[in-house]
Design a protein around this motif. Sequence first.
Motif, short mmCIF file in Angstrom:
data_model
loop_
_atom_site.label_atom_id
_atom_site.label_comp_id
_atom_site.label_asym_id
_atom_site.label_seq_id
_atom_site.Cartn_x
_atom_site.Cartn_y
_atom_site.Cartn_z
N THR A 53 53.21 34.81 32.31
CA THR A 53 52.03 35.20 31.54
C THR A 53 50.79 34.93 32.38
OG1 THR A 53 52.09 33.00 30.48
CG2 THR A 53 52.95 34.88 29.22
N ARG A 54 49.75 35.76 32.16
CA ARG A 54 48.48 35.60 32.86
C ARG A 54 47.36 35.47 31.82
NH1 ARG A 54 46.78 37.11 37.96
NH2 ARG A 54 48.54 38.53 38.21
N TYR A 55 46.39 34.57 32.12
CA TYR A 55 45.24 34.31 31.26
C TYR A 55 44.01 34.44 32.16
CZ TYR A 55 49.26 31.95 29.16
OH TYR A 55 50.52 31.65 28.69
N ALA A 56 43.16 35.44 31.90
CA ALA A 56 42.10 35.75 32.86
C ALA A 56 40.69 35.70 32.24
CB ALA A 56 42.34 37.13 33.47
N HIS A 57 39.70 35.72 33.13
CA HIS A 57 38.26 35.66 32.82
C HIS A 57 37.87 34.30 32.22
CE1 HIS A 57 38.63 39.83 33.65
NE2 HIS A 57 38.99 40.21 32.44
N LEU A 58 38.63 33.27 32.54
CA LEU A 58 38.41 31.96 31.92
C LEU A 58 37.08 31.34 32.32
CD1 LEU A 58 41.99 30.47 32.43
CD2 LEU A 58 41.08 31.62 30.40
N ARG A 59 36.52 30.62 31.39
CA ARG A 59 35.29 29.86 31.69
C ARG A 59 35.64 28.62 32.51
NH1 ARG A 59 31.23 27.32 27.07
NH2 ARG A 59 29.48 26.84 28.47
N SER A 60 36.76 27.99 32.16
CA SER A 60 37.22 26.81 32.90
C SER A 60 38.74 26.75 32.82
CB SER A 60 36.63 25.53 32.31
OG SER A 60 37.01 25.36 30.96
N MET A 61 39.33 26.00 33.76
CA MET A 61 40.78 25.84 33.82
C MET A 61 41.12 24.36 33.73
SD MET A 61 41.67 28.69 36.78
CE MET A 61 40.40 28.06 37.91
N ALA A 62 42.06 24.02 32.85
CA ALA A 62 42.41 22.62 32.61
C ALA A 62 43.75 22.24 33.21
CB ALA A 62 42.42 22.33 31.11
N VAL A 63 44.34 23.12 34.00
CA VAL A 63 45.62 22.84 34.65
C VAL A 63 45.52 23.24 36.11
CG1 VAL A 63 47.03 23.08 32.57
CG2 VAL A 63 46.52 25.10 33.96
N GLY A 65 43.90 52.72 28.27
CA GLY A 65 42.90 52.75 29.32
C GLY A 65 42.65 51.39 29.94
N HIS A 66 43.28 50.35 29.39
CA HIS A 66 43.13 49.01 29.93
C HIS A 66 43.82 48.94 31.30
CE1 HIS A 66 42.95 44.48 28.64
NE2 HIS A 66 42.11 44.77 29.60
N ASN A 67 43.35 48.04 32.15
CA ASN A 67 43.95 47.88 33.46
C ASN A 67 44.30 46.40 33.67
OD1 ASN A 67 44.79 48.30 36.11
ND2 ASN A 67 42.74 48.11 36.95
N PRO A 68 45.61 46.10 33.85
CA PRO A 68 46.73 47.05 33.85
C PRO A 68 47.09 47.49 32.44
CG PRO A 68 47.57 44.83 34.11
CD PRO A 68 46.06 44.72 34.14
N ALA A 69 47.78 48.62 32.36
CA ALA A 69 48.21 49.12 31.06
C ALA A 69 49.08 48.08 30.37
CB ALA A 69 48.98 50.43 31.24
N ARG A 70 48.93 47.95 29.06
CA ARG A 70 49.69 47.07 28.18
C ARG A 70 49.21 45.62 28.23
NH1 ARG A 70 53.24 50.48 26.18
NH2 ARG A 70 53.93 52.22 27.47
N ALA A 71 48.18 45.34 29.02
CA ALA A 71 47.54 44.03 28.92
C ALA A 71 46.72 44.02 27.63
CB ALA A 71 46.65 43.78 30.12
N ALA A 72 46.49 42.84 27.07
CA ALA A 72 45.76 42.73 25.80
C ALA A 72 44.47 41.94 25.99
CB ALA A 72 46.63 42.06 24.75
N ASP A 73 43.48 42.27 25.17
CA ASP A 73 42.25 41.49 25.09
C ASP A 73 42.22 40.77 23.76
OD1 ASP A 73 41.37 42.21 27.57
OD2 ASP A 73 39.84 43.63 26.88
N SER A 75 34.37 35.30 33.29
CA SER A 75 34.27 35.27 34.75
C SER A 75 34.96 36.48 35.36
CB SER A 75 34.90 33.98 35.29
OG SER A 75 36.27 33.90 34.97
N SER A 76 34.34 37.05 36.37
CA SER A 76 34.91 38.19 37.09
C SER A 76 34.09 38.43 38.34
CB SER A 76 34.91 39.44 36.22
OG SER A 76 35.36 40.56 36.95
N ALA A 77 34.76 38.78 39.43
CA ALA A 77 34.07 39.10 40.67
C ALA A 77 33.62 40.56 40.70
CB ALA A 77 34.99 38.82 41.87
N LYS A 78 34.05 41.35 39.71
CA LYS A 78 33.76 42.79 39.74
C LYS A 78 33.02 43.31 38.51
CE LYS A 78 37.47 44.53 42.73
NZ LYS A 78 38.56 45.54 42.84
N THR A 134 38.52 36.45 44.05
CA THR A 134 37.33 37.10 44.58
C THR A 134 37.56 38.58 44.89
OG1 THR A 134 37.92 36.45 46.85
CG2 THR A 134 36.48 34.96 45.61
N ASN A 135 38.83 39.01 44.92
CA ASN A 135 39.14 40.40 45.28
C ASN A 135 39.70 41.20 44.10
OD1 ASN A 135 41.50 38.97 45.19
ND2 ASN A 135 42.43 39.94 46.98
N THR A 136 39.70 40.62 42.90
CA THR A 136 40.11 41.34 41.70
C THR A 136 39.07 41.07 40.61
OG1 THR A 136 41.34 39.59 40.58
CG2 THR A 136 42.51 40.83 42.30
N GLY A 137 39.25 41.66 39.46
CA GLY A 137 38.33 41.42 38.35
C GLY A 137 38.76 40.29 37.44
#
Length: 262
Positions: free
Chosen positions: A104-114, A49-57, A132-135, A86-89
């Motif tokens: 690889t993607r790393y999302a909902h970060l509090r801060s970015m160091a690169v 049920g995760h979006n996208p499928a096969r992404a991990a938390d 962090s998330s716009a949605k 701003t147009n995705t979660g």
Amino acid sequence: MTPVKRLQLRLSSLVLLGVFVTAAQAAPNFQLPVCGKSSTQWRVSNWKGHNPARAADLNWGSGDADLGKPVAAAAAGTVIKAAYDTNTGYGNNIVIDHGNGWRTRYAHLRSMAVSKGQTVKRGQRIGAVGKSSAKYTFPAHLHYEQIYNGTVRDPIINGVTVAYGTVRYFSAGDCNTGTSTATGTVKTNGANLNVRSGPSTSYSVVGSLANGTKVTIYCQKSGQSITGYYGTSSIWNRIGSGKWIPDAYTYTGSSGFVAPKC
């Protein structure tokens, strides 16, 4: 079945097998995309049920216990995105290109160091866990994707596949601070920028740089909060032995850390 058809079928199977082996061999040796104390156990959930499928938390504790914990590059590569969506979660998210079709993607970060275009090493700290998330509104966690040729796949971590709909636990490893540097450009309203002997205006002036000067940033640390061309920031950049300039007057492509911590 005729001998010719048997031969055609065998050749087709070999071709398909060859494609599969080539793809598997192209996969980097992905590590756990977080780092810290090796005694820390991280829960990797590849839930249905995760979006996208096969992404991990990824979570260490519950609630916001993970907030601010270091996120690491799962493999060496080049940062092709480090921005707030701003147009995705995804919120603050980083995408690293590892070559051979792998990202690889790393999302909902509090801060970015690169920042975009920066080369990173396996295990290098690239940001911090956030929410962090716009949605969406949710507790702190790391949303992680392994992508091959545009398709999100079941993540492989330290050689172990986290199959769709399962949970696995992994121990964190040490953060690879690496020896990488970053580049920046001095930006003022035209005046020269003072170079200080430490990360504060209370330190002595040891030189100056003209507007537009390109610098190598060897490491960064938090110091006096300065309001400059790029707003207010407490980050200071070490550009040489005993030479510091405020990040508020330095263009790096990011408002966060882009080089190893001093």
